[in-house]
Design an enzyme around this catalytic site. Structure first.
Site, PDB file in Angstrom:
ATOM      1  N   ASP A 328     -41.319 -14.620  43.965  1.00 44.70           N
ATOM      2  CA  ASP A 328     -40.088 -13.927  43.552  1.00 44.70           C
ATOM      3  C   ASP A 328     -39.372 -14.638  42.395  1.00 44.70           C
ATOM      4  O   ASP A 328     -39.564 -15.825  42.167  1.00 44.70           O
ATOM      5  CB  ASP A 328     -39.127 -13.826  44.743  1.00 44.70           C
ATOM      6  CG  ASP A 328     -38.824 -15.185  45.353  1.00 44.70           C
ATOM      7  OD1 ASP A 328     -39.779 -15.958  45.576  1.00 44.70           O
ATOM      8  OD2 ASP A 328     -37.643 -15.486  45.589  1.00 44.70           O
ATOM      9  N   GLU A 329     -38.590 -13.867  41.694  1.00 43.66           N
ATOM     10  CA  GLU A 329     -37.581 -14.353  40.744  1.00 43.66           C
ATOM     11  C   GLU A 329     -38.078 -15.398  39.749  1.00 43.66           C
ATOM     12  O   GLU A 329     -37.508 -16.470  39.638  1.00 43.66           O
ATOM     13  CB  GLU A 329     -36.403 -14.936  41.526  1.00 43.66           C
ATOM     14  CG  GLU A 329     -35.733 -13.916  42.409  1.00 43.66           C
ATOM     15  CD  GLU A 329     -34.571 -14.500  43.204  1.00 43.66           C
ATOM     16  OE1 GLU A 329     -33.527 -13.850  43.245  1.00 43.66           O
ATOM     17  OE2 GLU A 329     -34.710 -15.596  43.773  1.00 43.66           O
TER      18      GLU A 329
END
Ligand code: TNX
Length: 513
Positions: A328-329
């Site tokens: 993620d991210e």
């Protein structure tokens, strides 16, 4: 109105009629089918005993013995094996494997509580275990207190036929932002089991801390695990401790899902090994709460050696089928660099015989259909269902357990919105996202990120009671789930949660007992 702990006998009368009794139960998650037989309760008495078939596997005997301990059956504490041809005696609770009960699947069970006998049958031991959890909830909350031994316990008369809706019913604990000692994680496993949740996803690395000993890269835990958000001492699990945790979870039918977030959320690793950085310089440890700033140097072979060693050690330690890579991210890589990294890591994970899981961001990579995508925000998880892949639903706007309940909640975050109890409960997984229908949904999972929570009591405060909404979303059919009924049943659980020592939020939506 006669109010009993596990069973309510609501006596209602209208002007024209004699009083009428309607029996209600408070089982969470609500079973597929349950009929209460008022006036047929089973009393726990000195003669009561838990029995299993003579040829029952050791696992079934263990489940029986655990139940016997819970009931405080004194000297009769071990389940007794029936002799060949012996019928379960009066006063017995009989746990029985019925291999031919195919319709019960791997986790379903049938339960019958009569005045003379109790029987639980299931195709597999997990089903017997879940039948026992239902039995617990048919008893007064006092059964949860060790001090209840010798008290007059009883089980409400009932016939239950129950199977879960989804195979994945999970919770995630972020032990990276704030470290939780192993004993606290075990407590959570106990809680999950009572509510028939069967996955504990552990977020074991992030910018702020690396939490598992890796023998081939010892500095990860030694240095990378030495702090946490706010600068406290952090901590990590040794491999021995972790193996013990996995065994503890396995006995309670909880699968541990280890996550090591990469290529972003990796500052703790980058700080521990300069060679994982493109400039060969190890950054300082990080104790803040920003996200997105770190990334492994994905063009380097060293990074894939690191991933290979990590997956190998974890795969050997955790005999469960999954390896979660986070994903993620990531703000420091191009889309192309990111996708190639995910694909290379997927090949490594698969080579070690594990199913890869990653957050929604991984879906645009060209993934194998056996990989699992975990939806959490406005991501593109549906790209994965188009290739026949499965999705876990963890929508942040509904079941991020780290969101505040309301504007008065001190703990928690609010970037995905405030999540009062009803909001966590009252939604339908199969229609939640376009192109992610029931056939693609493996199940649901409530993540508890820990930027704002430090002690176990604080983790519990955000998790409970919303985790019970997740449990019911995961187990119960759409038709059986009703908010009004859930809130009524949940009220009865106030006493039980108190008895097992959970520091829960007394949501104003509920009339707590
Ligand atoms: C987003 S959810 C994150 C986490 C944070 C969380 C806080 C996800 C895959 N990434 O790194 O802890 O928000 O709510």
């Amino acid at each position: 109105m006669l109010v009993l702990s596990a069973l309510c006998l609501a006596v209602s009368s209208t002007a024209a009629q004699a009083p009428r009794q309607t029996a209600t139960h408070a089982i969470i998650p609500v079973p597929r089918s349950i009929r209460l037989t008022v006036g047929e309760r089973f009393r726990i008495e000195p003669r009561s005993i838990v029995v299993v078939d003579g040829d029952a596997p050791a696992e079934v005997h263990r489940i029986g013995t655990e139940l016997s301990r819970l009931l405080g059956l004194g000297a009769r504490r071990d389940a007794r094996r029936l002799a060949p041809g012996e019928a379960p005696p009066a006063g017995s609770i009989h746990l029985r494997l019925a291999p031919s009960a195919a319709s019960l699947g791997a986790e379903g069970y049938e339960l019958r509580v009569g005045a003379e006998r109790v029987s639980i049958s299931a195709r597999d031991p997990a089903g017997l275990f879940y039948g026992v959890q239902t039995l617990r909830q048919l008893m007064p909350a006092a059964v949860e207190h060790a001090a209840a031994i010798g008290r007059g316990l009883w089980i409400a008369g009932a016939t239950v036929d129950d199977v879960p809706r989804y195979e994945w019913r999970g919770m995630m604990l972020d032990v990276s932002r704030h470290f939780l000692p192993i004993e606290d994680v075990k407590r959570f496993i106990d809680y999950l089991a009572l509510y028939k949740l069967n996955r504990l996803h552990l977020h074991l690395s992030d910018d702020q801390g690396w939490r598992l000993e890796i023998k081939s890269w010892p500095n990860l835990a030694r240095h990378g695990g030495s702090t946490q958000v706010g600068g406290g001492a952090g901590g990590f699990y040794t491999q021995e401790e972790f193996a013990e945790l996995v065994a503890y979870a396995t006995e309670r039918y909880v699968t541990i899902v280890p996550e090591f977030d990469m290529p972003g959320h990796t500052n703790a690793a980058l700080a521990s090994y300069p060679e994982l950085n493109c400039d060969d310089k190890a950054p300082a440890l990080y104790t803040g709460t920003r996200v997105g700033f770190s990334a492994l140097c994905v063009g380097r072979d060293t990074v894939y050696r690191f991933v290979e060693d990590l997956v190998r050690e974890v795969a050997a330690l955790v005999p469960t089928p999954y390896f979660h890579i986070g994903g993620d991210e990531v703000e420091r890589l191009t889309d192309e660099q990111y996708r190639r990294f995910v694909e290379r890591v997927e090949a490594i994970v698969r080579r070690h015989g594990k199913r890869m899981i990653g957050w929604g961001e991984i879906a645009p990579a060209s993934l194998n259909a056996s990989t699992i995508v975990q939806h959490w925000k406005n991501d593109r998880a549906q790209l994965h269902t188009a290739r026949g892949g499965k999705v876990i639903l963890s929508p942040s706007s509904r079941i991020y357990l780290d969101m505040k309940y309301d504007s008065g909640t001190v703990l928690g975050l609010k970037w995905a919105g405030l999540i009062p109890l009803r909001h966590a409960y009252d939604w339908e997984p199969s229609t939640f996202r376009p192109n992610i229908g029931d056939d693609a949904i493996l199940g649901v999972e409530g993540p508890l990120w820990s930027e704002t929570v430090v002690r176990r009591e604080e983790f519990e405060y955000l998790a409970f009671p919303r985790l019970l909404a997740v449990a019911e979303l995961g187990w119960s059919t759409r038709e059986r789930r009703r908010w009004d009924d859930f809130r009524r049943r949940l009220g009865v659980h106030g006493e039980r949660l108190t008895a097992i020592g959970v520091n829960f939020y007394r949501s104003p939506d509920v009339d707590w007992r």
